[in-house]
Design a protein around this motif. Structure first.
Motif, mmCIF file in Angstrom:
data_model
loop_
_atom_site.group_PDB
_atom_site.id
_atom_site.type_symbol
_atom_site.label_atom_id
_atom_site.label_comp_id
_atom_site.label_asym_id
_atom_site.label_seq_id
_atom_site.Cartn_x
_atom_site.Cartn_y
_atom_site.Cartn_z
ATOM 1 N N THR A 1 123.959 68.666 -0.750
ATOM 2 C CA THR A 1 123.420 70.062 -0.265
ATOM 3 C C THR A 1 123.381 69.436 1.433
ATOM 4 O O THR A 1 124.245 70.909 1.795
ATOM 5 C CB THR A 1 121.891 71.334 -0.096
ATOM 6 O OG1 THR A 1 120.868 70.324 0.235
ATOM 7 C CG2 THR A 1 121.790 70.886 -1.511
ATOM 8 N N GLY A 2 123.190 69.249 2.211
ATOM 9 C CA GLY A 2 123.532 69.259 3.387
ATOM 10 C C GLY A 2 122.565 69.408 4.288
ATOM 11 O O GLY A 2 122.468 69.416 5.341
ATOM 12 N N LEU A 3 121.260 70.166 3.334
ATOM 13 C CA LEU A 3 119.942 70.625 4.207
ATOM 14 C C LEU A 3 118.738 69.845 3.506
ATOM 15 O O LEU A 3 118.755 69.500 2.679
ATOM 16 C CB LEU A 3 120.074 71.737 3.938
ATOM 17 C CG LEU A 3 121.239 72.908 4.246
ATOM 18 C CD1 LEU A 3 120.874 74.734 3.255
ATOM 19 C CD2 LEU A 3 121.512 73.505 5.728
ATOM 20 N N ARG A 4 118.455 69.944 4.517
ATOM 21 C CA ARG A 4 116.346 69.403 4.639
ATOM 22 C C ARG A 4 115.385 70.337 4.948
ATOM 23 O O ARG A 4 115.740 71.251 6.266
ATOM 24 C CB ARG A 4 116.631 68.279 5.209
ATOM 25 C CG ARG A 4 116.328 68.402 7.018
ATOM 26 C CD ARG A 4 116.169 67.450 7.197
ATOM 27 N NE ARG A 4 115.899 67.180 8.920
ATOM 28 C CZ ARG A 4 115.089 67.540 9.388
ATOM 29 N NH1 ARG A 4 113.998 67.996 9.582
ATOM 30 N NH2 ARG A 4 115.657 67.788 10.934
ATOM 31 N N ARG B 1 130.155 59.475 -2.592
ATOM 32 C CA ARG B 1 128.706 59.694 -3.627
ATOM 33 C C ARG B 1 128.463 60.913 -2.806
ATOM 34 O O ARG B 1 128.277 61.244 -1.527
ATOM 35 C CB ARG B 1 128.063 58.285 -3.957
ATOM 36 C CG ARG B 1 127.177 57.473 -2.687
ATOM 37 C CD ARG B 1 126.091 56.464 -2.914
ATOM 38 N NE ARG B 1 125.590 56.481 -1.668
ATOM 39 C CZ ARG B 1 125.586 55.151 -1.178
ATOM 40 N NH1 ARG B 1 124.879 54.284 -2.314
ATOM 41 N NH2 ARG B 1 125.178 54.849 -0.098
ATOM 42 N N TRP B 2 127.844 61.349 -3.562
ATOM 43 C CA TRP B 2 126.631 62.352 -3.114
ATOM 44 C C TRP B 2 125.760 61.759 -2.043
ATOM 45 O O TRP B 2 124.453 60.916 -2.215
ATOM 46 C CB TRP B 2 126.869 63.147 -3.964
ATOM 47 C CG TRP B 2 127.378 64.090 -4.556
ATOM 48 C CD1 TRP B 2 127.913 64.237 -6.009
ATOM 49 C CD2 TRP B 2 128.637 65.064 -4.313
ATOM 50 N NE1 TRP B 2 129.375 64.826 -6.260
ATOM 51 C CE2 TRP B 2 129.199 65.686 -5.466
ATOM 52 C CE3 TRP B 2 128.576 66.126 -2.871
ATOM 53 C CZ2 TRP B 2 130.789 66.409 -4.169
ATOM 54 C CZ3 TRP B 2 129.444 66.721 -2.654
ATOM 55 C CH2 TRP B 2 130.349 67.660 -3.664
ATOM 56 N N HIS C 1 120.369 61.576 6.762
ATOM 57 C CA HIS C 1 121.229 61.060 6.356
ATOM 58 C C HIS C 1 122.429 61.343 6.109
ATOM 59 O O HIS C 1 123.132 60.359 6.848
ATOM 60 C CB HIS C 1 120.477 60.924 5.040
ATOM 61 C CG HIS C 1 121.129 59.866 3.961
ATOM 62 N ND1 HIS C 1 120.518 58.327 4.550
ATOM 63 C CD2 HIS C 1 121.810 59.418 2.715
ATOM 64 C CE1 HIS C 1 122.034 57.200 3.931
ATOM 65 N NE2 HIS C 1 121.868 57.901 2.566
ATOM 66 N N CYS C 2 123.447 62.297 5.966
ATOM 67 C CA CYS C 2 124.793 62.532 6.329
ATOM 68 C C CYS C 2 125.246 63.182 7.195
ATOM 69 O O CYS C 2 126.053 64.108 6.866
ATOM 70 C CB CYS C 2 125.022 63.279 4.551
ATOM 71 S SG CYS C 2 124.097 64.989 4.121
ATOM 72 N N HIS C 3 124.105 63.571 7.581
ATOM 73 C CA HIS C 3 124.994 64.704 8.968
ATOM 74 C C HIS C 3 125.245 65.330 8.496
ATOM 75 O O HIS C 3 125.613 66.433 8.794
ATOM 76 C CB HIS C 3 126.050 63.855 9.770
ATOM 77 C CG HIS C 3 125.097 62.312 9.896
ATOM 78 N ND1 HIS C 3 124.671 62.330 11.109
ATOM 79 C CD2 HIS C 3 126.059 60.903 9.553
ATOM 80 C CE1 HIS C 3 123.832 61.127 11.749
ATOM 81 N NE2 HIS C 3 124.889 59.963 10.448
ATOM 82 N N GLY C 4 123.986 66.203 7.374
ATOM 83 C CA GLY C 4 124.215 67.561 7.021
ATOM 84 C C GLY C 4 125.701 68.163 6.374
ATOM 85 O O GLY C 4 126.595 69.465 5.697
ATOM 86 N N VAL C 5 126.730 67.027 5.903
ATOM 87 C CA VAL C 5 127.742 67.026 5.053
ATOM 88 C C VAL C 5 127.304 66.984 3.825
ATOM 89 O O VAL C 5 128.251 67.809 3.188
ATOM 90 C CB VAL C 5 128.521 65.933 5.590
ATOM 91 C CG1 VAL C 5 129.908 65.654 4.440
ATOM 92 C CG2 VAL C 5 128.887 65.560 6.715
#
Length: 60
Positions: free
Chosen positions: A37-40, A29-30, A13-17
């Motif tokens: 965290t940027g991780l899944r 927003r976060w 969703h956020c491409h790791g950012v």
């Protein structure tokens, strides 16, 4: 097996950012999917964790 070596991957969703940005570069927003965290957790690791939990529950 990639999931054993690196169980986490970049959030799609956020491409790791870890956050979404406005067009001017300011924080909007976060990320709600990765909690900033940027991780899944990879799907193979999720499967491994589920099977391990199922095995432990069955042997107790």
């Amino acid at each position: 097996m990639v999931c054993a070596a690196t169980p986490f991957g970049a959030c799609r969703h956020c491409h790791g950012v870890g956050k979404t940005l406005k067009p001017n570069g300011h924080l909007k927003r976060w990320c709600h999917r990765c909690d900033g965290t940027g991780l899944r957790l990879r799907w193979g690791r999720r499967l491994f964790n589920y099977l391990r939990q199922l095995h432990r529950a069955g042997t107790r």
